[in-house]
Write a protein that holds these residues in place. Structure first.
Motif, short mmCIF file in Angstrom:
data_model
loop_
_atom_site.label_atom_id
_atom_site.label_comp_id
_atom_site.label_asym_id
_atom_site.label_seq_id
_atom_site.Cartn_x
_atom_site.Cartn_y
_atom_site.Cartn_z
N ALA A 175 9.68 15.17 -4.40
CA ALA A 175 9.94 13.73 -4.31
C ALA A 175 10.22 13.32 -2.86
O ALA A 175 9.72 12.30 -2.37
N ILE A 176 11.05 14.14 -2.17
CA ILE A 176 11.33 13.83 -0.76
C ILE A 176 10.06 13.92 0.06
O ILE A 176 9.78 13.07 0.93
N TRP A 177 9.26 14.94 -0.23
CA TRP A 177 8.00 15.08 0.53
C TRP A 177 7.06 13.91 0.27
O TRP A 177 6.41 13.39 1.19
N ALA A 178 6.95 13.46 -0.97
CA ALA A 178 6.07 12.34 -1.31
C ALA A 178 6.51 11.07 -0.58
O ALA A 178 5.67 10.31 -0.06
N ALA A 179 7.83 10.83 -0.50
CA ALA A 179 8.31 9.65 0.22
C ALA A 179 8.01 9.76 1.71
O ALA A 179 7.61 8.78 2.37
N LEU B 15 0.83 -1.20 0.00
CA LEU B 15 0.00 0.00 0.00
C LEU B 15 0.87 1.26 0.00
O LEU B 15 0.58 2.23 -0.74
N ALA B 16 1.93 1.26 0.81
CA ALA B 16 2.81 2.43 0.87
C ALA B 16 3.47 2.69 -0.48
O ALA B 16 3.57 3.85 -0.93
N LEU B 17 3.92 1.64 -1.15
CA LEU B 17 4.55 1.81 -2.46
C LEU B 17 3.57 2.32 -3.50
O LEU B 17 3.91 3.17 -4.34
N VAL B 18 2.34 1.80 -3.45
CA VAL B 18 1.33 2.27 -4.40
C VAL B 18 1.01 3.74 -4.17
O VAL B 18 0.90 4.54 -5.11
N LEU B 19 0.86 4.13 -2.89
CA LEU B 19 0.59 5.53 -2.59
C LEU B 19 1.77 6.44 -2.96
O LEU B 19 1.58 7.59 -3.38
N LEU B 20 3.00 5.94 -2.80
CA LEU B 20 4.16 6.72 -3.22
C LEU B 20 4.12 6.98 -4.72
O LEU B 20 4.32 8.12 -5.18
N GLY B 21 3.86 5.94 -5.49
CA GLY B 21 3.76 6.12 -6.93
C GLY B 21 2.63 7.07 -7.31
O GLY B 21 2.78 7.93 -8.19
N GLY B 22 1.47 6.91 -6.63
CA GLY B 22 0.35 7.80 -6.93
C GLY B 22 0.65 9.24 -6.57
O GLY B 22 0.28 10.17 -7.30
N THR B 23 1.33 9.45 -5.42
CA THR B 23 1.66 10.81 -5.00
C THR B 23 2.64 11.46 -5.98
O THR B 23 2.48 12.64 -6.35
N LEU B 24 3.65 10.72 -6.41
CA LEU B 24 4.60 11.27 -7.38
C LEU B 24 3.91 11.60 -8.69
O LEU B 24 4.14 12.66 -9.29
N GLY B 25 3.06 10.70 -9.17
CA GLY B 25 2.35 10.96 -10.43
C GLY B 25 1.40 12.13 -10.31
O GLY B 25 1.30 12.97 -11.22
N SER B 26 0.69 12.21 -9.18
CA SER B 26 -0.24 13.32 -8.98
C SER B 26 0.51 14.65 -8.89
O SER B 26 0.05 15.67 -9.43
#
Length: 422
Positions: free
Chosen positions: A46-50, A16-27
């Motif tokens: 990028a740092i903030w999204a992680a 779930l964390a990895l999916v949300l990281l990818g979604g946050t970066l894309g968004s």
């Protein structure tokens, strides 16, 4: 207290964390491409999204830390004008929800959530008040008007939206915790009931075996008394009438063999180690003679008198049986008629049939009770006793609903045991 998450749950949280990281970066990239958010360098984003999404991998292990981290990251992202509003709100909602659902200390979970929500609303109200006095912020919204100005309406929408957002995360988190607690309590009660049923079944079997042992005492006493009488008669006539003495000795042999056969079949079913206190039976009052097949008319009459019309039919030619078979037959009919009175319902009738064959005795007790009560008779303690008795004499037992309604108890009891002399 909430148990620790399983390895499978921790793997799901990492995913779930990895999916949300990818979604946050894309968004974030989409927001920047739309020109909505370009106040911070991309590597800051990028740092903030992680920081915003990756802590969710430990959301069930340390929900308090994850919720605080997500809240601080959300605030920092807004102050740094990252501009991403979709996945960051989803991540914060999950963090607050998880704190309510998985917080091992309910007091700490309550205090942390209250602190986060209070801090967010102080930030929201402060921002709205400051913006109200800044004409260059949302200049298209007038600060003046009738009862509710456009800017006041905008502020109220923000307040209500945040109330629903944080209230939903709080409510659903607490509800998940209550559901988990109720599920665990139900599993514990189910295990306790299963253990109690097993203990009750074992107790019923033990009680029934002890009852068999008491009745076996009567049967053996009968054989021993016969042997004693015949031995005395043989001793008195041995000198003057050898033929009569031989007949007495033959009777002794028959009784001895039959007693040995019955002992061999019955003692194997009795629980080992329940012989404590047997020596004290000599001081107990004498029990009544054991019942047998001759007492079945009395059972039928008693059943009819209690409100269940009962008939008795005998097919074949009755003949002598061992004491154990007679006792077993009587107890089976007694228990079956008792179940009819308890479960068959109003207006039911019962029929008892005794069929004599060459080497076996068949008992059948049927009733016309309501089919809906069949389930109530299945697996009862009385049926456990029936099976013990029939097994003790080497017979077969059939229990179940009849096709045309009602219930059927059918037992087949052998009239001769291996080792007995006819």
């Amino acid at each position: 207290m909430r148990p620790r998450p399983t390895p499978a749950q921790r793997r799901n949280d990492l995913l779930l964390a990895l999916v949300l990281l990818g979604g946050t970066l894309g968004s974030t990239a989409l927001y920047r491409a739309a020109g909505v958010a370009d106040g911070a360098p991309y590597w800051h984003s990028a740092i903030w999204a992680a920081t915003m999404s990756l802590p969710l991998a430990w959301r069930r292990v340390a929900p308090e830390v994850v919720a605080i981290t997500a809240s601080v990251a959300f605030f920092v992202g807004a102050m740094a004008e990252i501009g991403e509003l979709l996945f960051s709100n989803i991540t914060l909602f999950i963090a607050i929800y998880t704190l309510g659902a998985w917080g091992r200390s309910r007091r700490i979970a309550l205090l942390v959530r209250a602190g986060i929500v209070l801090g967010m609303f102080v930030w929201l109200i402060w921002g709205l008040v400051v913006a109200a006095n800044a004409p260059d912020h949302l200049p298209e919204m007038s600060r003046e008007g009738g009862l509710v100005s456009p800017y006041v309406a905008y502020a109220l929408i923000n307040v209500v939206t945040n109330l629903l957002y944080f209230g939903g995360a709080w409510y659903f988190g607490d509800n998940a915790y209550r559901s988990a607690r109720e599920r665990v309590a139900l599993e514990q009660r189910t295990e306790e009931l299963a253990a109690e049923r097993e203990r009750t079944r074992e107790q019923a079997v033990a009680i029934e075996r002890l009852r068999i042992a008491r009745e076996l005492h009567d049967v053996v006493a009968h054989h021993v008394s016969v042997i004693g009488v015949q031995a005395g008669a043989a001793r008195r006539v041995l000198a003057r009438d050898p033929d009569e003495a031989a007949a007495s000795l033959t009777a002794i042999e028959h009784s001895a063999r039959e007693a040995v056969a019955e002992l061999h079949g019955l003692l194997g079913t009795l629980r080992q180690g329940d012989g404590e206190g047997d020596d004290g039976d000599t001081d107990a009052p004498a029990e009544a003679a054991p019942h047998g097949l001759a007492d079945l008319p009395g059972l039928v009459a008693e059943s009819s008198a209690s409100g269940v019309p009962t008939t008795l039919g005998v097919i074949g030619t009755p003949r002598e049986t061992s004491g154990v078979v007679g006792i077993t037959a009587y107890r089976l009919v007694q228990e079956a008629l008792t179940n009819v009175r308890k479960h068959a319902g109003v207006g039911a009738t019962a029929d008892v049939r005794v069929r004599w064959a060459d080497d076996e005795l068949e008992l059948e007790v049927s009733d016309t009770g309501a089919g809906s009560t069949v389930a109530a008779r299945s697996g009862g303690l009385g049926q456990a006793g029936m099976r013990e008795r029939v097994s003790a004499v080497g017979g077969d037992l059939e229990l179940g609903a009849r096709h045309r309604g009602g219930y059927l108890v059918r037992a087949t009891l052998p009239l001769r045991r291996a080792g007995a002399v006819s």
